[in-house]
Enzyme design. Sequence first.
Site, PDB file in Angstrom:
ATOM      1  N   HIS A 358       0.853  -1.087   0.058  1.00  0.00           N
ATOM      2  CA  HIS A 358       0.176   0.030   0.075  1.00  0.00           C
ATOM      3  C   HIS A 358       1.070   1.173  -0.090  1.00  0.00           C
ATOM      4  O   HIS A 358       1.737   1.440   0.829  1.00  0.00           O
ATOM      5  CB  HIS A 358      -1.041   0.026   1.210  1.00  0.00           C
ATOM      6  CG  HIS A 358      -1.959   1.104   1.058  1.00  0.00           C
ATOM      7  ND1 HIS A 358      -3.089   0.918   0.431  1.00  0.00           N
ATOM      8  CD2 HIS A 358      -1.832   2.416   1.422  1.00  0.00           C
ATOM      9  CE1 HIS A 358      -3.702   2.100   0.445  1.00  0.00           C
ATOM     10  NE2 HIS A 358      -3.089   2.978   1.003  1.00  0.00           N
ATOM     11  N   ALA A 359       0.598   1.862  -0.987  1.00  0.00           N
ATOM     12  CA  ALA A 359       1.453   3.390  -1.260  1.00  0.00           C
ATOM     13  C   ALA A 359       1.630   4.091   0.073  1.00  0.00           C
ATOM     14  O   ALA A 359       0.606   4.427   0.703  1.00  0.00           O
ATOM     15  CB  ALA A 359       1.189   4.076  -2.434  1.00  0.00           C
ATOM     16  N   HIS A 388       0.202  11.803  -5.972  1.00  0.00           N
ATOM     17  CA  HIS A 388      -0.217  11.850  -4.314  1.00  0.00           C
ATOM     18  C   HIS A 388       0.831  11.631  -3.474  1.00  0.00           C
ATOM     19  O   HIS A 388       0.793  12.452  -2.648  1.00  0.00           O
ATOM     20  CB  HIS A 388      -1.306  10.841  -4.278  1.00  0.00           C
ATOM     21  CG  HIS A 388      -1.864  10.647  -2.848  1.00  0.00           C
ATOM     22  ND1 HIS A 388      -3.033  11.145  -2.445  1.00  0.00           N
ATOM     23  CD2 HIS A 388      -1.576   9.752  -2.130  1.00  0.00           C
ATOM     24  CE1 HIS A 388      -3.358  10.822  -1.232  1.00  0.00           C
ATOM     25  NE2 HIS A 388      -2.313  10.227  -0.834  1.00  0.00           N
ATOM     26  N   GLU A 389       1.541  10.734  -3.646  1.00  0.00           N
ATOM     27  CA  GLU A 389       2.428  10.404  -2.690  1.00  0.00           C
ATOM     28  C   GLU A 389       3.581  11.396  -2.484  1.00  0.00           C
ATOM     29  O   GLU A 389       4.031  12.025  -1.379  1.00  0.00           O
ATOM     30  CB  GLU A 389       3.300   9.015  -2.889  1.00  0.00           C
ATOM     31  CG  GLU A 389       2.435   7.927  -2.916  1.00  0.00           C
ATOM     32  CD  GLU A 389       1.711   7.645  -1.599  1.00  0.00           C
ATOM     33  OE1 GLU A 389       2.122   8.312  -0.271  1.00  0.00           O
ATOM     34  OE2 GLU A 389       0.658   7.187  -1.342  1.00  0.00           O
ATOM     35  N   HIS A 392       2.804  14.284  -0.154  1.00  0.00           N
ATOM     36  CA  HIS A 392       3.214  13.956   1.127  1.00  0.00           C
ATOM     37  C   HIS A 392       4.458  14.624   1.095  1.00  0.00           C
ATOM     38  O   HIS A 392       4.864  15.168   2.130  1.00  0.00           O
ATOM     39  CB  HIS A 392       2.949  12.698   1.532  1.00  0.00           C
ATOM     40  CG  HIS A 392       1.674  12.137   1.640  1.00  0.00           C
ATOM     41  ND1 HIS A 392       0.666  12.815   2.188  1.00  0.00           N
ATOM     42  CD2 HIS A 392       0.982  11.073   1.120  1.00  0.00           C
ATOM     43  CE1 HIS A 392      -0.541  12.203   2.309  1.00  0.00           C
ATOM     44  NE2 HIS A 392      -0.073  11.060   1.583  1.00  0.00           N
ATOM     45  N   GLU A 416      -3.343  14.745   2.461  1.00  0.00           N
ATOM     46  CA  GLU A 416      -3.729  13.896   1.466  1.00  0.00           C
ATOM     47  C   GLU A 416      -4.133  14.713   0.190  1.00  0.00           C
ATOM     48  O   GLU A 416      -4.402  13.963  -0.906  1.00  0.00           O
ATOM     49  CB  GLU A 416      -5.061  12.861   1.914  1.00  0.00           C
ATOM     50  CG  GLU A 416      -4.862  12.148   3.123  1.00  0.00           C
ATOM     51  CD  GLU A 416      -3.852  11.180   3.028  1.00  0.00           C
ATOM     52  OE1 GLU A 416      -3.477  10.793   1.882  1.00  0.00           O
ATOM     53  OE2 GLU A 416      -2.924  10.801   4.044  1.00  0.00           O
ATOM     54  N   HIS A 516      -6.591   0.473   5.499  1.00  0.00           N
ATOM     55  CA  HIS A 516      -6.374   1.337   6.520  1.00  0.00           C
ATOM     56  C   HIS A 516      -7.178   0.767   7.808  1.00  0.00           C
ATOM     57  O   HIS A 516      -6.704   1.479   8.871  1.00  0.00           O
ATOM     58  CB  HIS A 516      -7.285   2.604   6.290  1.00  0.00           C
ATOM     59  CG  HIS A 516      -6.594   3.214   5.021  1.00  0.00           C
ATOM     60  ND1 HIS A 516      -6.620   2.559   3.702  1.00  0.00           N
ATOM     61  CD2 HIS A 516      -5.698   4.287   4.761  1.00  0.00           C
ATOM     62  CE1 HIS A 516      -5.876   3.205   2.786  1.00  0.00           C
ATOM     63  NE2 HIS A 516      -5.501   4.419   3.549  1.00  0.00           N
ATOM     64  N   TYR A 526      -9.282  11.084   3.885  1.00  0.00           N
ATOM     65  CA  TYR A 526      -9.486  10.919   2.331  1.00  0.00           C
ATOM     66  C   TYR A 526     -10.728  11.821   1.941  1.00  0.00           C
ATOM     67  O   TYR A 526     -10.826  12.121   0.728  1.00  0.00           O
ATOM     68  CB  TYR A 526      -9.392   9.671   1.838  1.00  0.00           C
ATOM     69  CG  TYR A 526      -8.141   8.913   2.536  1.00  0.00           C
ATOM     70  CD1 TYR A 526      -6.939   9.353   1.774  1.00  0.00           C
ATOM     71  CD2 TYR A 526      -8.020   8.059   3.314  1.00  0.00           C
ATOM     72  CE1 TYR A 526      -5.630   8.732   2.048  1.00  0.00           C
ATOM     73  CE2 TYR A 526      -6.729   7.461   3.893  1.00  0.00           C
ATOM     74  CZ  TYR A 526      -5.845   7.910   3.419  1.00  0.00           C
ATOM     75  OH  TYR A 526      -4.265   7.115   3.676  1.00  0.00           O
TER      76      TYR A 526
HETATM   77  O1  X8Z Z   1      -4.323   5.442   1.191  1.00  0.00           O
HETATM   78  C1  X8Z Z   1      -4.050   6.241   0.097  1.00  0.00           C
HETATM   79  C2  X8Z Z   1      -2.793   6.625  -0.212  1.00  0.00           C
HETATM   80  C3  X8Z Z   1      -1.768   6.676   0.685  1.00  0.00           C
HETATM   81  S1  X8Z Z   1      -2.162   7.845   1.843  1.00  0.00           S
HETATM   82  C4  X8Z Z   1      -2.353   5.730  -1.349  1.00  0.00           C
HETATM   83  N1  X8Z Z   1      -5.335   6.451  -0.486  1.00  0.00           N
HETATM   84  C5  X8Z Z   1      -6.679   6.013   0.047  1.00  0.00           C
HETATM   85  C6  X8Z Z   1      -6.866   4.501  -0.494  1.00  0.00           C
HETATM   86  O2  X8Z Z   1      -6.109   3.960  -1.081  1.00  0.00           O
HETATM   87  O3  X8Z Z   1      -7.857   4.066   0.064  1.00  0.00           O
HETATM   88  C7  X8Z Z   1      -5.432   7.239  -1.503  1.00  0.00           C
HETATM   89  C8  X8Z Z   1      -6.807   7.687  -1.815  1.00  0.00           C
HETATM   90  C9  X8Z Z   1      -7.697   6.896  -0.666  1.00  0.00           C
HETATM   91 ZN    ZN Z   2      -1.918   9.804   0.896  1.00  0.00          ZN
END
Ligand code: X8Z
Ligand code: ZN
Length: 619
Positions: A358-359, A388-389, A392, A416, A516, A526
């Site tokens: 997960h990024a 996105h990354e 940050h 975010e 998450h 988000y």
């Molecule tokens: O978790 C993330 C990022 C890292 S902060 C890749 N996002 C959420 C997800 O993947 O569920 C970005 C969009 C929503």
């Molecule tokens: Zn993020």
Amino acid sequence: MKRNGMSPQILFVCAFTCLFFVRIAGAQKPPAANDGAKKAAPTAAEAQKFIEDAEKQLFDLSVKASRAGWVQENFITDDTEQIAAEAGEVVNTASTKYAKEAHRFDGLKLPTELGRKRLLLELAAGFPAPDDPKAQKELAQILASLDGDYGKGKWCPEGEKGKCLDVTAVEKLMAESRDPEELKRAWIGWHAIGAPMRQRYTRMVELGNAGARELGHTDVGALWRSNYDMPPDEFAKEEDRLWEQLKPLYLSLHAYVRGQLRKKYGSALVPESGPIPAHLLGNIWSQEWNNVYALMDSPKPPQSYDLTTILQERKTDARGMVKYGENFFVSLGFAPLPKTFWERSLFTKPADRDVVCHASAWDVDSKEDLRIKMCIQTREEDFRTIHHELGHNFYQRAYMTQPPLFQGSANDGFHEAVGDTIALSVTPEYLKKIELIDAVPPATGDIDYLLQQALEKVAFLPFGLLVDKWRWEVFAGQVKPEAYTKEWWELRRKYQGIAPPVERTEADFDPGAKYHVPGNVPYARYFLARILQFQFHRALCRQAGIHGPLHRCSIYGNKAAGDSLNKMLSLGQSKPWPEALEVLTGDKQMDATALADYFAPLKVWLDEQNKANHYPVGW
Ligand code: X8Z
Ligand code: ZN
């Protein structure tokens, strides 16, 4: 010092994974801050000394925890999990202790800056452990093991000996397959990773709540909602207010997509007016629907293009994709990323070990050690996620000169939103400028472009909202373990209008299949980010002197916009978020109209389509 923008608020700062709990190494104990002064009435000078000592101590501990967390997520083994758990325990215990002790100074009038530090210190423990070493250890083990289990998660299809798909492979299958039976199997297969987490998750909730209560919060959810410079209940109402503004747009999109999927998959699979089956939306969590764009019969303009194909044909590798992202920020006047970023980041999934794919973006030492960790595939979605990354990382660097307690985003939605704001400027005009495409589609292609954007941005809104609605109910004890999965699907149905492809029971734990939840990263951020990024984009476009439609605006190369963005970013969390928002946008309120304006032409078009095709709205 932590990942994704977490600030000294330790845990929370991260944009994402944050909750990385405060981990510190070994069994070292946090110092007994100010023990001697407990009985006497506290003075402002004592408060200052206490807060500054705590700040320094937490900073040091969180750098250690950050390193341990990095190693654990890059080399998942029993040993690294143990190391990360121990580091996490130390930070979590220390931040909880400081948070508790900081309340001694509550009644004192302090200078503004110090008063803000006191507040942030009181909220620094994102998932506090109770004051009991056994419980602290247990909680740290649970947190590290849930995170590790998600990273190790795989689906091994029956009858295909030796073949197992990790999350990256499952996501690819969900994005590309159009075989509903195969999609269903993959959906069920991946969701099975949640079930073994259920007991530990339940226990984690108990322990976290006990810790939160010792800090004076009703439960962990109330603690999480306290991070928005307003009373926790007001924050929940604020989210609902924003959602109500955007619900009509979501309903129009949902109706259109359901109608189109029904055309593709047939009326036996997709109901005319009921919820959409969750496995048909091109995403394992049905959170963004851009992968079913090709199934939509919106009018394709003459110069339409597919960025995934272009990147693949050019053989752009992961590093090359990241370079494009860096180049955008540099064009705004930000300094290039440090050499160590390129040496230490993880860009592709290693073949020989488990990692958390997960990024995430990391700021390991709050100096120059910025990194991302991501299993990049050459495709448009990842191109956007890279922006996105990097958002940050550039935020982290912009606030690095702030004192540690202010090294975080104005609120976690801001962290975010930054990279996504930049990605909104990845328009056809921009792609032409950097020579990724030869011609810009004409204005007749705008609906098509907006539909693609909506499948990603608008489709996500109710998911962004409900993940923490579920967690808040769980933390508050309104939903008991025997109804975890049932309530999860009730919310999914209510807000998203989707349904599981097969019946779910309490033997399942479907929330655990979303990073998450086991990663314990708050999710409201988000939802906020989806709204804020359009607000930021609108403000930056105007400051850049670009007055056409927002979806055609790119701030690429505009130093005035870059300066303005940097002004807000460099504040970190030194001020309440409405003030930071005002610096960039002139508004003190989060405002859904920027998003609604951006998509206004699409809303008209969707409503026409739904009417012409007799697609019912709602479920
Ligand atoms: O978790 C993330 C990022 C890292 S902060 C890749 N996002 C959420 C997800 O993947 O569920 C970005 C969009 C929503
Ligand atoms: Zn993020």
